[in-house]
Design a protein around this motif. Structure first.
Motif, mmCIF file in Angstrom:
data_model
loop_
_atom_site.group_PDB
_atom_site.id
_atom_site.type_symbol
_atom_site.label_atom_id
_atom_site.label_comp_id
_atom_site.label_asym_id
_atom_site.label_seq_id
_atom_site.Cartn_x
_atom_site.Cartn_y
_atom_site.Cartn_z
ATOM 1 N N LEU A 42 0.700 -1.388 -0.153
ATOM 2 C CA LEU A 42 -0.134 -0.220 -0.203
ATOM 3 C C LEU A 42 0.645 1.152 0.236
ATOM 4 O O LEU A 42 0.159 2.031 -0.341
ATOM 5 N N SER A 43 1.871 1.441 0.319
ATOM 6 C CA SER A 43 3.000 2.615 0.401
ATOM 7 C C SER A 43 3.552 2.635 -0.759
ATOM 8 O O SER A 43 3.529 3.908 -1.109
ATOM 9 N N TYR A 44 2.845 1.626 -2.303
ATOM 10 C CA TYR A 44 3.749 1.942 -3.145
ATOM 11 C C TYR A 44 2.223 2.689 -4.293
ATOM 12 O O TYR A 44 2.148 3.022 -5.259
ATOM 13 N N ARG A 45 1.103 3.021 -3.536
ATOM 14 C CA ARG A 45 -0.214 3.079 -4.729
ATOM 15 C C ARG A 45 -0.241 4.713 -4.512
ATOM 16 O O ARG A 45 0.301 6.055 -4.296
ATOM 17 N N ASN A 46 -0.047 4.531 -5.623
ATOM 18 C CA ASN A 46 -0.909 5.948 -6.289
ATOM 19 C C ASN A 46 1.197 6.660 -6.793
ATOM 20 O O ASN A 46 1.178 8.251 -7.211
ATOM 21 N N VAL A 47 2.042 5.813 -6.920
ATOM 22 C CA VAL A 47 3.455 6.380 -6.793
ATOM 23 C C VAL A 47 3.373 7.172 -8.459
ATOM 24 O O VAL A 47 3.500 8.626 -8.306
ATOM 25 N N ALA A 48 2.703 6.686 -9.212
ATOM 26 C CA ALA A 48 2.959 7.244 -10.585
ATOM 27 C C ALA A 48 2.706 8.864 -10.986
ATOM 28 O O ALA A 48 2.925 9.398 -11.727
ATOM 29 N N ASN A 49 1.415 8.567 -10.222
ATOM 30 C CA ASN A 49 0.573 9.963 -10.007
ATOM 31 C C ASN A 49 1.290 11.104 -9.594
ATOM 32 O O ASN A 49 1.256 12.348 -9.866
ATOM 33 N N ARG A 50 2.566 10.758 -8.131
ATOM 34 C CA ARG A 50 3.404 11.673 -8.001
ATOM 35 C C ARG A 50 3.752 12.728 -8.808
ATOM 36 O O ARG A 50 4.357 13.599 -8.671
ATOM 37 N N HIS A 51 4.361 11.873 -10.284
ATOM 38 C CA HIS A 51 6.184 12.985 -10.753
ATOM 39 C C HIS A 51 4.221 13.264 -12.071
ATOM 40 O O HIS A 51 5.053 12.556 -13.293
ATOM 41 N N GLY A 53 3.514 15.117 -13.385
ATOM 42 C CA GLY A 53 4.696 16.728 -14.780
ATOM 43 C C GLY A 53 5.070 16.217 -15.165
ATOM 44 O O GLY A 53 5.731 16.467 -16.547
ATOM 45 N N LYS A 54 6.317 15.417 -14.694
ATOM 46 C CA LYS A 54 8.033 15.523 -15.468
ATOM 47 C C LYS A 54 7.074 14.396 -16.540
ATOM 48 O O LYS A 54 7.847 13.913 -17.125
ATOM 49 N N ALA A 55 5.996 13.330 -16.369
ATOM 50 C CA ALA A 55 5.763 12.154 -17.275
ATOM 51 C C ALA A 55 5.054 13.333 -18.485
ATOM 52 O O ALA A 55 5.145 12.566 -19.745
ATOM 53 N N GLU A 56 4.493 13.458 -17.941
ATOM 54 C CA GLU A 56 4.081 14.632 -19.295
ATOM 55 C C GLU A 56 5.010 15.057 -20.059
ATOM 56 O O GLU A 56 4.555 15.454 -21.238
ATOM 57 N N HIS A 62 8.875 13.777 -25.909
ATOM 58 C CA HIS A 62 9.516 13.099 -26.889
ATOM 59 C C HIS A 62 8.211 12.117 -27.816
ATOM 60 O O HIS A 62 8.272 11.124 -27.712
ATOM 61 N N ALA A 63 7.278 13.139 -27.865
ATOM 62 C CA ALA A 63 6.256 12.818 -28.558
ATOM 63 C C ALA A 63 6.958 12.327 -30.327
ATOM 64 O O ALA A 63 6.034 10.668 -30.619
#
Length: 73
Positions: A42-51, A53-56, A62-63
């Motif tokens: 559960l501590s790794y829940r929603n980790v992708a959404n924390r960053h 802005g960087k992912a977008e 690199h589109a």
């Protein structure tokens, strides 16, 4: 003593106590271990959404590098 004699003696020996109470600790330890692993999961829940802005920003930069082959994505 032969093997058969040892088995017969072991079968005659009376078991004192409650076997369920003797093995109760295995279940308690298993529940504690699985609860700890659940907390780690559960501590790794929603980790992708924390960053996000960087992912977008990376996706926009690199589109043109992405090759669209026939997988439907």
């Amino acid at each position: 003593m032969s093997h058969a004699t040892l088995i017969a003696l072991a079968a005659e020996a009376e078991h004192h106590g409650n076997v369920q109470l003797e093995t109760l600790w295995y279940g308690i330890v298993a529940v504690i271990v699985f609860a700890a692993l659940a907390l780690v999961t559960l501590s790794y829940r929603n980790v992708a959404n924390r960053h996000s802005g960087k992912a977008e920003a990376y996706a926009k930069a690199h589109a043109n590098d992405v090759q669209h082959t026939g997988h439907g994505h």
